[in-house]
Scaffold this motif. Sequence first.
Motif, PDB file in Angstrom:
ATOM      1  N   GLU A  56       1.367  -1.104 -60.236  1.00 46.66           N
ATOM      2  CA  GLU A  56       1.178  -2.024 -61.360  1.00 46.66           C
ATOM      3  C   GLU A  56       1.331  -3.477 -60.910  1.00 46.66           C
ATOM      4  O   GLU A  56       0.535  -4.347 -61.293  1.00 46.66           O
ATOM      5  CB  GLU A  56       2.184  -1.708 -62.461  1.00 46.66           C
ATOM      6  N   HIS A  57       2.338  -3.753 -60.083  1.00 49.11           N
ATOM      7  CA  HIS A  57       2.534  -5.114 -59.575  1.00 49.11           C
ATOM      8  C   HIS A  57       1.333  -5.564 -58.742  1.00 49.11           C
ATOM      9  O   HIS A  57       0.890  -6.717 -58.838  1.00 49.11           O
ATOM     10  CB  HIS A  57       3.811  -5.187 -58.735  1.00 49.11           C
TER      11      HIS A  57
ATOM     12  N   GLN B  46       1.217   8.881 -69.644  1.00 52.71           N
ATOM     13  CA  GLN B  46      -0.121   8.449 -70.043  1.00 52.71           C
ATOM     14  C   GLN B  46      -0.159   6.980 -70.461  1.00 52.71           C
ATOM     15  O   GLN B  46      -1.168   6.298 -70.275  1.00 52.71           O
ATOM     16  CB  GLN B  46      -0.643   9.340 -71.164  1.00 52.71           C
ATOM     17  N   GLY B  47       0.939   6.489 -71.006  1.00 60.14           N
ATOM     18  CA  GLY B  47       0.997   5.073 -71.343  1.00 60.14           C
ATOM     19  C   GLY B  47       0.940   4.208 -70.098  1.00 60.14           C
ATOM     20  O   GLY B  47       0.237   3.191 -70.051  1.00 60.14           O
ATOM     21  N   ARG B  48       1.675   4.623 -69.068  1.00 62.26           N
ATOM     22  CA  ARG B  48       1.658   3.898 -67.800  1.00 62.26           C
ATOM     23  C   ARG B  48       0.289   4.005 -67.138  1.00 62.26           C
ATOM     24  O   ARG B  48      -0.221   3.032 -66.571  1.00 62.26           O
ATOM     25  CB  ARG B  48       2.730   4.471 -66.880  1.00 62.26           C
TER      26      ARG B  48
ATOM     27  N   ARG C 199      -1.565  -6.337 -61.078  1.00 63.37           N
ATOM     28  CA  ARG C 199      -1.319  -7.592 -61.799  1.00 63.37           C
ATOM     29  C   ARG C 199      -1.609  -8.808 -60.915  1.00 63.37           C
ATOM     30  O   ARG C 199      -2.067  -9.849 -61.399  1.00 63.37           O
ATOM     31  CB  ARG C 199       0.135  -7.657 -62.267  1.00 63.37           C
TER      32      ARG C 199
ATOM     33  N   ARG D  18       5.196   1.730 -60.261  1.00 65.50           N
ATOM     34  CA  ARG D  18       5.549   0.336 -60.536  1.00 65.50           C
ATOM     35  C   ARG D  18       4.951  -0.597 -59.489  1.00 65.50           C
ATOM     36  O   ARG D  18       4.469  -1.692 -59.812  1.00 65.50           O
ATOM     37  CB  ARG D  18       7.069   0.184 -60.569  1.00 65.50           C
TER      38      ARG D  18
ATOM     39  N   ARG E 291      -6.154  -0.445 -67.550  1.00 65.40           N
ATOM     40  CA  ARG E 291      -6.500  -1.741 -68.149  1.00 65.40           C
ATOM     41  C   ARG E 291      -6.493  -2.851 -67.103  1.00 65.40           C
ATOM     42  O   ARG E 291      -7.382  -3.712 -67.089  1.00 65.40           O
ATOM     43  CB  ARG E 291      -5.529  -2.072 -69.287  1.00 65.40           C
ATOM     44  N   PHE E 292      -5.496  -2.843 -66.216  1.00 60.81           N
ATOM     45  CA  PHE E 292      -5.433  -3.879 -65.185  1.00 60.81           C
ATOM     46  C   PHE E 292      -6.570  -3.715 -64.169  1.00 60.81           C
ATOM     47  O   PHE E 292      -7.131  -4.706 -63.694  1.00 60.81           O
ATOM     48  CB  PHE E 292      -4.084  -3.847 -64.470  1.00 60.81           C
TER      49      PHE E 292
ATOM     50  N   GLY F 114      -2.531   4.373 -68.676  1.00 61.32           N
ATOM     51  CA  GLY F 114      -3.421   3.502 -69.432  1.00 61.32           C
ATOM     52  C   GLY F 114      -3.272   2.049 -69.038  1.00 61.32           C
ATOM     53  O   GLY F 114      -4.258   1.300 -68.982  1.00 61.32           O
ATOM     54  N   LYS F 115      -2.041   1.643 -68.742  1.00 59.73           N
ATOM     55  CA  LYS F 115      -1.804   0.259 -68.312  1.00 59.73           C
ATOM     56  C   LYS F 115      -2.473  -0.006 -66.968  1.00 59.73           C
ATOM     57  O   LYS F 115      -3.090  -1.059 -66.759  1.00 59.73           O
ATOM     58  CB  LYS F 115      -0.302  -0.005 -68.225  1.00 59.73           C
ATOM     59  N   LEU F 116      -2.374   0.958 -66.046  1.00 62.72           N
ATOM     60  CA  LEU F 116      -3.039   0.810 -64.750  1.00 62.72           C
ATOM     61  C   LEU F 116      -4.549   0.690 -64.935  1.00 62.72           C
ATOM     62  O   LEU F 116      -5.207  -0.124 -64.279  1.00 62.72           O
ATOM     63  CB  LEU F 116      -2.711   2.004 -63.851  1.00 62.72           C
TER      64      LEU F 116
END
Length: 208
Positions: free
Chosen positions: A105-106, A128-130, A109, A102, A136-137, A132-134
């Motif tokens: 991710e912050h 894997q969803g998390r 962002r 987390r 993308r950012f 993938g978010k990393l």
Amino acid sequence: MGVLQSSKVVKARALLEKSHVDLEQFSLGNLVGRITELSAAPSAPVLSFISLIIREAQAHEEPVVWISACESVFFPPDFDANGVDLDALPVVWAPDLKTAVRAAEHVLRSNAFGLVVLDLHPHAIIDQGRLGKLARFADLHRVAFLFIAQQEKAVSFSLGSIISLRFHSYRSALGENAFQCVLEACKDKKTAPGWEFSERFYGPDGLC
């Protein structure tokens, strides 16, 4: 570091990426916008190589942050000896893996850092969803994101298919506290895997 161009600020890492980049080099320009995994098997010289990337980022005035989900972090005197500015290297010590991810991710962002290092404990598994978010950012903000995947054995596993660039490393003694250290790209989505990056490092006095 920002460079004024046509009334807008261009980050140094963007200029590095647009310049000619050797895709078979462990360099900041080659890592920008990518999720990279470094497999840290026992005695692997991963931290020595990461100190080079941190030093390069700091030389370009790109902010760096270290996030740890482990009980320990790098040995500061070693990083200092390799040219890392410790005063410019904030360390986020997370109590567990979920909090560390987390925090990463912050940080991504915020677009405030050019290089993010996330040090994982052995057997760490990231959703894997998390992941993938990393990714993308990191791509959106053109940030170099490095995972240190601690391994208890030389044979290692990967965090997932989303990883863009993955290394394992090894070293061989040269004598007089010198070691030839090698990063081998076992996965690379931009070019063929199998290429190597080599550097000579020196251990503390008395290390054989």
